[in-house]
Write a protein that holds these residues in place. Structure first.
Motif, PDB file in Angstrom:
ATOM      1  N   SER A   8      45.535  68.104 -52.031  1.00  0.00           N
ATOM      2  CA  SER A   8      46.675  67.733 -52.856  1.00  0.00           C
ATOM      3  C   SER A   8      46.287  67.649 -54.334  1.00  0.00           C
ATOM      4  O   SER A   8      47.152  67.581 -55.189  1.00  0.00           O
ATOM      5  CB  SER A   8      47.251  66.401 -52.389  1.00  0.00           C
ATOM      6  OG  SER A   8      46.259  65.400 -52.482  1.00  0.00           O
ATOM      7  N   GLN A   9      44.982  67.656 -54.626  1.00  0.00           N
ATOM      8  CA  GLN A   9      44.529  67.600 -56.010  1.00  0.00           C
ATOM      9  C   GLN A   9      44.691  68.969 -56.662  1.00  0.00           C
ATOM     10  O   GLN A   9      44.524  69.991 -56.028  1.00  0.00           O
ATOM     11  CB  GLN A   9      43.064  67.185 -56.083  1.00  0.00           C
ATOM     12  CG  GLN A   9      42.814  65.786 -55.586  1.00  0.00           C
ATOM     13  CD  GLN A   9      41.341  65.428 -55.603  1.00  0.00           C
ATOM     14  OE1 GLN A   9      40.485  66.294 -55.733  1.00  0.00           O
ATOM     15  NE2 GLN A   9      41.047  64.156 -55.458  1.00  0.00           N
ATOM     16  N   ILE A  10      45.017  68.954 -57.961  1.00  0.00           N
ATOM     17  CA  ILE A  10      45.151  70.205 -58.698  1.00  0.00           C
ATOM     18  C   ILE A  10      43.768  70.798 -58.911  1.00  0.00           C
ATOM     19  O   ILE A  10      42.855  70.120 -59.369  1.00  0.00           O
ATOM     20  CB  ILE A  10      45.861  69.962 -60.049  1.00  0.00           C
ATOM     21  CG1 ILE A  10      47.290  69.496 -59.798  1.00  0.00           C
ATOM     22  CG2 ILE A  10      45.834  71.213 -60.898  1.00  0.00           C
ATOM     23  CD1 ILE A  10      48.037  69.106 -61.055  1.00  0.00           C
ATOM     24  N   ASN A  11      43.622  72.057 -58.541  1.00  0.00           N
ATOM     25  CA  ASN A  11      42.362  72.761 -58.696  1.00  0.00           C
ATOM     26  C   ASN A  11      42.651  74.006 -59.528  1.00  0.00           C
ATOM     27  O   ASN A  11      43.257  74.955 -59.024  1.00  0.00           O
ATOM     28  CB  ASN A  11      41.803  73.135 -57.322  1.00  0.00           C
ATOM     29  CG  ASN A  11      40.482  73.853 -57.409  1.00  0.00           C
ATOM     30  OD1 ASN A  11      40.246  74.643 -58.314  1.00  0.00           O
ATOM     31  ND2 ASN A  11      39.629  73.582 -56.444  1.00  0.00           N
ATOM     32  N   PRO A  12      42.238  74.028 -60.786  1.00  0.00           N
ATOM     33  CA  PRO A  12      42.557  75.152 -61.668  1.00  0.00           C
ATOM     34  C   PRO A  12      42.076  76.501 -61.129  1.00  0.00           C
ATOM     35  O   PRO A  12      42.787  77.493 -61.224  1.00  0.00           O
ATOM     36  CB  PRO A  12      41.848  74.807 -62.979  1.00  0.00           C
ATOM     37  CG  PRO A  12      41.684  73.331 -62.941  1.00  0.00           C
ATOM     38  CD  PRO A  12      41.510  72.973 -61.491  1.00  0.00           C
ATOM     39  N   ALA A  13      40.902  76.550 -60.548  1.00  0.00           N
ATOM     40  CA  ALA A  13      40.380  77.810 -60.012  1.00  0.00           C
ATOM     41  C   ALA A  13      41.257  78.317 -58.875  1.00  0.00           C
ATOM     42  O   ALA A  13      41.575  79.504 -58.797  1.00  0.00           O
ATOM     43  CB  ALA A  13      38.944  77.637 -59.532  1.00  0.00           C
ATOM     44  N   ARG A  14      41.662  77.411 -58.004  1.00  0.00           N
ATOM     45  CA  ARG A  14      42.517  77.798 -56.874  1.00  0.00           C
ATOM     46  C   ARG A  14      43.895  78.238 -57.364  1.00  0.00           C
ATOM     47  O   ARG A  14      44.461  79.203 -56.867  1.00  0.00           O
ATOM     48  CB  ARG A  14      42.647  76.650 -55.880  1.00  0.00           C
ATOM     49  CG  ARG A  14      43.441  77.038 -54.635  1.00  0.00           C
ATOM     50  CD  ARG A  14      43.366  76.000 -53.538  1.00  0.00           C
ATOM     51  NE  ARG A  14      42.070  76.079 -52.883  1.00  0.00           N
ATOM     52  CZ  ARG A  14      41.147  75.113 -52.914  1.00  0.00           C
ATOM     53  NH1 ARG A  14      41.383  73.988 -53.538  1.00  0.00           N
ATOM     54  NH2 ARG A  14      40.001  75.260 -52.301  1.00  0.00           N
ATOM     55  N   GLY A  89      36.308  86.166 -56.819  1.00  0.00           N
ATOM     56  CA  GLY A  89      36.072  84.949 -57.589  1.00  0.00           C
ATOM     57  C   GLY A  89      36.983  83.806 -57.232  1.00  0.00           C
ATOM     58  O   GLY A  89      36.987  82.785 -57.906  1.00  0.00           O
ATOM     59  N   ALA A  90      37.758  83.942 -56.174  1.00  0.00           N
ATOM     60  CA  ALA A  90      38.750  82.923 -55.852  1.00  0.00           C
ATOM     61  C   ALA A  90      38.146  81.640 -55.326  1.00  0.00           C
ATOM     62  O   ALA A  90      38.678  80.568 -55.537  1.00  0.00           O
ATOM     63  CB  ALA A  90      39.754  83.469 -54.841  1.00  0.00           C
ATOM     64  N   PHE A  91      37.043  81.736 -54.621  1.00  0.00           N
ATOM     65  CA  PHE A  91      36.430  80.560 -54.024  1.00  0.00           C
ATOM     66  C   PHE A  91      34.968  80.473 -54.461  1.00  0.00           C
ATOM     67  O   PHE A  91      34.074  80.807 -53.712  1.00  0.00           O
ATOM     68  CB  PHE A  91      36.523  80.617 -52.498  1.00  0.00           C
ATOM     69  CG  PHE A  91      37.936  80.733 -52.017  1.00  0.00           C
ATOM     70  CD1 PHE A  91      38.774  79.636 -52.031  1.00  0.00           C
ATOM     71  CD2 PHE A  91      38.430  81.939 -51.578  1.00  0.00           C
ATOM     72  CE1 PHE A  91      40.084  79.734 -51.615  1.00  0.00           C
ATOM     73  CE2 PHE A  91      39.741  82.047 -51.159  1.00  0.00           C
ATOM     74  CZ  PHE A  91      40.571  80.948 -51.170  1.00  0.00           C
ATOM     75  N   PRO A  92      34.743  80.036 -55.678  1.00  0.00           N
ATOM     76  CA  PRO A  92      33.374  79.979 -56.188  1.00  0.00           C
ATOM     77  C   PRO A  92      32.504  79.035 -55.371  1.00  0.00           C
ATOM     78  O   PRO A  92      32.981  78.033 -54.843  1.00  0.00           O
ATOM     79  CB  PRO A  92      33.539  79.482 -57.626  1.00  0.00           C
ATOM     80  CG  PRO A  92      34.871  78.824 -57.652  1.00  0.00           C
ATOM     81  CD  PRO A  92      35.716  79.489 -56.610  1.00  0.00           C
ATOM     82  N   PHE A  93      31.246  79.356 -55.260  1.00  0.00           N
ATOM     83  CA  PHE A  93      30.311  78.575 -54.473  1.00  0.00           C
ATOM     84  C   PHE A  93      30.115  77.189 -55.055  1.00  0.00           C
ATOM     85  O   PHE A  93      29.707  76.263 -54.369  1.00  0.00           O
ATOM     86  CB  PHE A  93      28.958  79.306 -54.403  1.00  0.00           C
ATOM     87  CG  PHE A  93      28.007  78.676 -53.433  1.00  0.00           C
ATOM     88  CD1 PHE A  93      26.940  77.918 -53.879  1.00  0.00           C
ATOM     89  CD2 PHE A  93      28.201  78.814 -52.072  1.00  0.00           C
ATOM     90  CE1 PHE A  93      26.070  77.332 -52.976  1.00  0.00           C
ATOM     91  CE2 PHE A  93      27.330  78.230 -51.167  1.00  0.00           C
ATOM     92  CZ  PHE A  93      26.265  77.489 -51.625  1.00  0.00           C
ATOM     93  N   GLU A  95      32.141  74.897 -55.747  1.00  0.00           N
ATOM     94  CA  GLU A  95      33.123  73.885 -55.363  1.00  0.00           C
ATOM     95  C   GLU A  95      32.421  72.664 -54.774  1.00  0.00           C
ATOM     96  O   GLU A  95      31.320  72.754 -54.231  1.00  0.00           O
ATOM     97  CB  GLU A  95      34.101  74.448 -54.329  1.00  0.00           C
ATOM     98  CG  GLU A  95      35.015  75.520 -54.869  1.00  0.00           C
ATOM     99  CD  GLU A  95      36.105  74.941 -55.760  1.00  0.00           C
ATOM    100  OE1 GLU A  95      36.493  73.771 -55.578  1.00  0.00           O
ATOM    101  OE2 GLU A  95      36.567  75.681 -56.636  1.00  0.00           O
ATOM    102  N   ARG A  96      33.078  71.493 -54.845  1.00  0.00           N
ATOM    103  CA  ARG A  96      32.496  70.257 -54.333  1.00  0.00           C
ATOM    104  C   ARG A  96      32.129  70.357 -52.861  1.00  0.00           C
ATOM    105  O   ARG A  96      31.163  69.772 -52.412  1.00  0.00           O
ATOM    106  CB  ARG A  96      33.455  69.099 -54.538  1.00  0.00           C
ATOM    107  CG  ARG A  96      33.381  68.520 -55.929  1.00  0.00           C
ATOM    108  CD  ARG A  96      34.256  67.312 -56.039  1.00  0.00           C
ATOM    109  NE  ARG A  96      35.625  67.802 -56.152  1.00  0.00           N
ATOM    110  CZ  ARG A  96      36.686  67.136 -55.802  1.00  0.00           C
ATOM    111  NH1 ARG A  96      36.589  65.936 -55.307  1.00  0.00           N
ATOM    112  NH2 ARG A  96      37.891  67.651 -55.939  1.00  0.00           N
TER     113      ARG A  96
END
Length: 114
Positions: A8-14, A89-93, A95-96
């Motif tokens: 639910s958090q805003i993720n700019p990359a996503r 590049g949609a799911f960069p490594f 990520e948390r």
């Protein structure tokens, strides 16, 4: 369009990736011939039945089915060719969710040879 591990958090990359996917889909649809775009719009977007679409376009039901199948096949092929570039590049490594891999036991085990 939902992406894996969506939160639910805003993720700019996503958000950027989702916009790129939607633009890619729009370009793929725009690349279809007019008859295929019309068929796709009537059947998928407007949710018209085969019979309603056939009557609207003055076609036989079999022709509607064939054109829709061909439109979807063309769309899928075009989309799959283009989407690979978008998703790279949609799911960069970084990520948390991957943080434990790079800072934790897994990395130590890989680098120690254990």
């Amino acid at each position: 369009m939902s992406f894996p591990l969506a939160t639910s958090q805003i993720n700019p990359a996503r958000t950027v990736a989702q916009r790129q996917v939607l633009r890619t889909l729009e370009r793929a649809i725009d690349g279809l011939s007019e008859s295929f775009r019309t068929m796709l719009a009537a059947r998928v977007i407007e949710e018209m039945s085969v019979e309603e679409t056939a009557e609207l376009l003055g076609l036989r039901a079999e022709t509607v089915k064939t054109r829709l199948h061909r439109a979807r096949t063309l769309l899928k092929t075009t989309f799959e060719k283009q989407i690979g570039l978008v998703l790279t590049g949609a799911f960069p490594f970084a990520e948390r969710c991957c943080e434990h891999t790079t800072t934790g036991k897994i990395l130590r085990r890989l680098t120690s040879g254990a």
